[in-house]
Design a protein around this motif. Structure first.
Motif, short mmCIF file in Angstrom:
data_model
loop_
_atom_site.label_atom_id
_atom_site.label_comp_id
_atom_site.label_asym_id
_atom_site.label_seq_id
_atom_site.Cartn_x
_atom_site.Cartn_y
_atom_site.Cartn_z
N GLU A 194 42.22 36.87 71.36
CA GLU A 194 41.42 37.35 72.46
C GLU A 194 39.94 37.42 72.07
OE1 GLU A 194 43.22 40.67 74.62
OE2 GLU A 194 41.16 41.26 75.11
N ALA A 195 39.70 37.88 70.85
CA ALA A 195 38.31 38.03 70.40
C ALA A 195 37.61 36.68 70.24
CB ALA A 195 38.28 38.80 69.08
N LEU A 196 38.40 35.65 69.95
CA LEU A 196 37.79 34.36 69.58
C LEU A 196 38.09 33.23 70.53
CD1 LEU A 196 38.61 34.42 65.76
CD2 LEU A 196 36.57 35.27 66.88
N GLN A 197 38.76 33.51 71.68
CA GLN A 197 39.31 32.39 72.45
C GLN A 197 38.27 31.35 72.86
OE1 GLN A 197 41.35 33.63 76.01
NE2 GLN A 197 40.30 35.58 76.02
N ASP A 198 37.04 31.80 73.13
CA ASP A 198 36.02 30.83 73.54
C ASP A 198 35.55 29.98 72.36
OD1 ASP A 198 34.98 33.44 72.74
OD2 ASP A 198 33.01 32.52 73.03
N LEU A 199 35.84 30.43 71.11
CA LEU A 199 35.45 29.65 69.93
C LEU A 199 36.55 28.69 69.50
CD1 LEU A 199 33.94 32.51 67.71
CD2 LEU A 199 32.71 30.91 69.18
N LEU A 233 27.39 22.59 60.29
CA LEU A 233 28.07 22.75 61.58
C LEU A 233 28.90 24.03 61.62
CD1 LEU A 233 29.38 19.12 62.29
CD2 LEU A 233 27.85 20.45 63.76
N MET A 234 29.50 24.37 60.46
CA MET A 234 30.40 25.53 60.43
C MET A 234 29.66 26.86 60.37
SD MET A 234 33.64 24.51 58.03
CE MET A 234 32.69 24.04 56.61
N ALA A 235 28.50 26.87 59.73
CA ALA A 235 27.83 28.15 59.43
C ALA A 235 27.66 29.07 60.64
CB ALA A 235 26.49 27.88 58.75
N PRO A 236 27.15 28.57 61.79
CA PRO A 236 26.97 29.50 62.92
C PRO A 236 28.30 30.01 63.47
CG PRO A 236 26.39 27.24 63.55
CD PRO A 236 26.59 27.22 62.07
N VAL A 237 29.36 29.17 63.46
CA VAL A 237 30.66 29.63 63.96
C VAL A 237 31.22 30.70 63.03
CG1 VAL A 237 32.98 28.93 64.65
CG2 VAL A 237 31.05 27.36 64.99
N GLU A 238 31.12 30.44 61.72
CA GLU A 238 31.60 31.42 60.75
C GLU A 238 30.88 32.75 60.94
OE1 GLU A 238 31.94 30.00 56.67
OE2 GLU A 238 31.27 31.96 55.95
N ALA A 239 29.58 32.70 61.10
CA ALA A 239 28.80 33.92 61.28
C ALA A 239 29.24 34.66 62.54
CB ALA A 239 27.31 33.59 61.34
N GLU A 240 29.51 33.92 63.61
CA GLU A 240 29.93 34.53 64.87
C GLU A 240 31.32 35.17 64.72
OE1 GLU A 240 28.25 35.22 67.39
OE2 GLU A 240 29.79 35.81 68.83
N VAL A 241 32.23 34.49 64.02
CA VAL A 241 33.56 35.06 63.78
C VAL A 241 33.43 36.38 63.00
CG1 VAL A 241 35.75 34.75 62.54
CG2 VAL A 241 34.79 32.86 63.88
N ARG A 243 30.88 38.34 62.85
CA ARG A 243 30.25 39.35 63.69
C ARG A 243 31.28 39.99 64.62
NH1 ARG A 243 28.19 40.38 68.34
NH2 ARG A 243 28.92 38.45 69.33
N ARG A 244 32.16 39.14 65.20
CA ARG A 244 33.12 39.67 66.17
C ARG A 244 34.27 40.44 65.52
NH1 ARG A 244 34.02 35.06 70.83
NH2 ARG A 244 31.84 34.39 70.97
N LEU A 245 34.73 39.97 64.36
CA LEU A 245 35.91 40.60 63.76
C LEU A 245 35.55 41.73 62.79
CD1 LEU A 245 38.23 37.52 63.14
CD2 LEU A 245 37.94 38.90 65.20
N GLY A 246 34.31 41.74 62.34
CA GLY A 246 33.82 42.84 61.52
C GLY A 246 34.68 43.09 60.29
#
Lengths: 413, 413
Positions: A194-199, A233-241, A243-246
């Protein structure tokens, strides 16, 4: 490119062997970004195997086989492929040298049968096997298609796939694939989804969840012209994950071989801290899991299995009165267990677990699945109450993982 | 009768889930004497699934599916089968009642989607599911053939197969199948095969080996008009197996769910004996494995994990001098560990394990895989030296199983 997995062996049809090879290859193909739509298991029967090859070659570019490369008449994987391709098997000198060397190494005589292991279709690119006696091969199957033969034992197939098949598959794709592995504890699969579905929408990079008891591992994979570009390419997605999952993320690594125990042991090593255990319902699982990590002896001093109540008193000095007054499944007993273990082994951190794994013994106040953890350090003692769901084995495993996670969070809050 | 296994789910193609269902069904089919020659995995794709159904129905009498019975649009297992059979799915009242009941039980709202779980082809024999929300079904597929739908989660599929599919399959065969399970420790697969090869020739009864780390289980299965006749067929073969394998057999049971730990715990219970552990390389695995058995608390008092040398001295009173003189991996240290644990916990039997699991640290005198077990009882202390082969995990598992086997042999020599 489309791949297909074909596992050969009557032992799989008899259910004598669990087919871990199919999962291993499937995961690696997914990490490489290669599609595959079918997995088939067939026995050691020439006609059925040939039919299966024909079907697989009609719908895939690469057919990856496991098993049936041994020296016996039952080992027909290569012969059936040759027949389907209208080719003859011929001896390969390099394969002969490899098989001879392996037998010398093992100090066993090479039998005439073993010569069959050195036969391949002309044009085969050999997969020389340092882990066993059966070489594998990448066999041209016409129309730009290939059959890849790998031996059945996972301890041979897995390193051969990583070391020799993956680079070959990657060269097909003409790009570099790089993965990062994000390890999560204390958050269910549904909550992560749920936290990541858009990613998780595919594309590049891809993000895929892999679940095990109490844990979720996310694999983030990017393809690009080189490693640096893939990582960018991965760095911003990793950072966002993150941030969301803490706090739920406990490790981000370049390898998928990690574990909670490994992260915990490495953290203890980095901080030069020692640990001890005091276990009731887990019965030794916490210590045993920490000890799976090579080098654990630097930081894991030892522990106590105090399964019967009397053992908690005898070994850890938990007052009988506390057990009677508070119940053996209580924060008080968990705290006393951890403190007793810390004092007796002189460690920096002691972790304890007491609880009810079932199946019987539950009450309204203390239902099956109630577990208390204790953590004793020089700063003091704290306890954690858990409500775990599942059968006896699952409750014990979750208690063990929660205990190791609690130690990790004590070392690196 | 020929069966075929068809597992449906993109999670299997992604390698996110290990396909234990195929092995479970394969083992049960083998026990029932039903042939099966193909296992296939396909994803949640209608066209590929329909093609696979057509192929499976062309070569098998019963196609057993797992997975894809959930409420989402991805769950297409029943719909694809209906299309192949040229049929429509219709609601089944009994299935509706079951799904409603399950949601009431879980205290969750039933969504409109869940209605799709109650749809089956007319003429389906429902497999009502007390373990989850998805009913299964046995679907007539024409020409005396059938498709059996089962839910994917093993904790649902396994009991449903045993309780509802097996009786139905047996009624097909028109006879009774009875199995006995002979559990063997300390004898390799090759040695068991060699000792029994003339008995493993198929026919009735059949004898099949199943191997796990350090253990072999033989399944003896006979088919006959009734149970008594089946048992009479098996009795002489069982007696011959026991005669040939002797001491290596530690249990003969009517169920395949046993284990070395269970046999050991039950033997301790029968003899009213208590046990304690003192573990170094196994790090708690011996105690943890004994505690897998419900009711272990009657006989397993507790134990010590003495992983660092200093813990052996602190907790078990192993003299530092002995460790220095004899090495920590020695019979002397194993004996002192067992004696220390027995004295401190006041048990009848204490078992210890010290050894070198690797990967590093081996010497010529004490190579990786050297393990000493100690057994202390009121009669005295004995030690066992083992040379175990394999990686760190395998050496630790074999040490644990040898220790439990040694306790069993101490109780029932």
């Amino acid at each position: 490119m489309i791949a297909e997995i074909l596992c050969v062996g009557t032992e799989l049809l008899m259910g004598q062997v669990l087919n871990t090879n199919a999962q291993f290859i499937a995961r690696r193909l997914a990490a490489l970004g290669i599609s595959h739509y079918h997995q088939t298991v067939v026995g050691d029967n020439a006609e059925r195997l040939e039919d299966t090859y024909r079907l697989a070659l009609s719908r895939a570019d690469v057919v990856i086989t496991s098993g049936g490369l041994g020296p016996t008449v039952d080992d027909i994987t290569k012969r059936a492929a040759a027949r389907v391709l209208g080719q003859e098997l011929v001896p390969f000198a390099e394969a002969e040298a490899m098989v001879e060397e392996r037998f010398r190494e093992y100090g066993k005589p090479m039998l005439p049968n073993n010569r069959s292991q050195t036969l391949f279709v002309p044009g085969t690119q050999l997969i020389l096997n340092p882990y066993g006696t059966a070489p594998g091969g990448i066999v041209p199957a016409g129309e730009g298609k290939f059959i890849v033969h790998l031996p059945g034992p996972p301890r041979e197939l897995e390193p051969l796939f990583r070391e020799q098949v993956e680079p070959w598959l990657a060269s097909f794709a003409g790009c570099v694939l790089v993965s990062r592995y994000i390890r999560i504890f204390g958050m269910g699969e549904a909550a992560v989804d749920e936290a990541l579905q858009d990613l998780e929408l595919g594309g590049n990079p891809t993000l895929s969840p892999y679940c095990s008891t109490g844990e979720v591992m996310l694999r983030l994979t990017a393809s690009a012209e080189d490693e640096q570009a893939a990582r960018a390419l991965m760095a911003p997605v990793e950072a966002e994950v993150l941030r969301r999952l803490g706090d739920a993320v406990y490790a981000v690594e370049d390898t998928e071989d990690g574990s909670l125990a490994q992260t915990c042991v490495h953290a203890l090593q980095e901080h030069s801290l020692t640990v001890a255990t005091a276990e009731s319902l887990t019965g030794g699982m916490i210590a045993a899991e920490l000890v799976t990590v090579p080098g654990a002896s630097e930081v894991v001093r030892g522990g106590f299995v105090t399964y019967q109540s009397v053992a908690k008193t005898m070994l850890l000095g938990v007052p009988e009165e506390t057990i009677k007054r508070c119940n053996v499944v209580s924060a008080e007993v968990a705290a006393a267990m951890a403190e007793g273990a810390r004092a007796r082994l002189g460690v920096d951190i002691a972790v304890s677990a007491t609880g009810l794994a079932g199946p019987g013994g539950g009450t309204e106040a203390i239902p099956v699945g109630t577990v208390y953890l204790g953590l004793a350090t020089k700063e003091g003692t704290r306890t954690i109450r858990l409500h775990l769901a599942g059968d006896r084995a699952r409750i014990r495993t979750l208690a063990m993982k929660n205990a190791i996670h609690a130690v990790l969070k004590t070392v690196t809050p």
